[in-house]
Design a protein around this motif. Structure first.
Motif: not given
Length: 85
Positions: A23-36
């Motif tokens: 969801h954080g890296v491969l999804g629409a957001h491309d964000s480490v913070q969102y992945a965590i």
């Protein structure tokens, strides 16, 4: 994983990390913070799954209830970008 004899705690950690990366890296957001943050939330959903005797509906309901994607009334208010001119 349960059939393979993997401990429950490792199943929870593995699934939360995989879902967080997706969801954080491969999804629409491309964000480490969102992945965590996704990994933490999916870890909680995984714990609900295990405590709920491995029933899917509690996790599905939790996934549908997250703000911003469910109903228009639940979407966060985002400030408008500043326009110069």
């Amino acid at each position: 994983m349960r059939r393979a004899g993997v401990p429950t705690w490792l199943q929870v950690v593995f699934s939360s990390v995989v879902m967080g990366v997706y969801h954080g890296v491969l999804g629409a957001h491309d964000s480490v913070q969102y992945a965590i943050s996704s990994a933490v939330l999916f870890g909680l959903v995984s714990v609900i799954f295990v405590v709920g005797r491995r029933s899917l509906p509690p996790g599905l309901v939790a996934h549908m209830m997250r703000p911003g994607r469910s109903a228009p009334c639940c979407r966060p208010i985002r400030p408008r970008p500043h326009q110069s001119g």
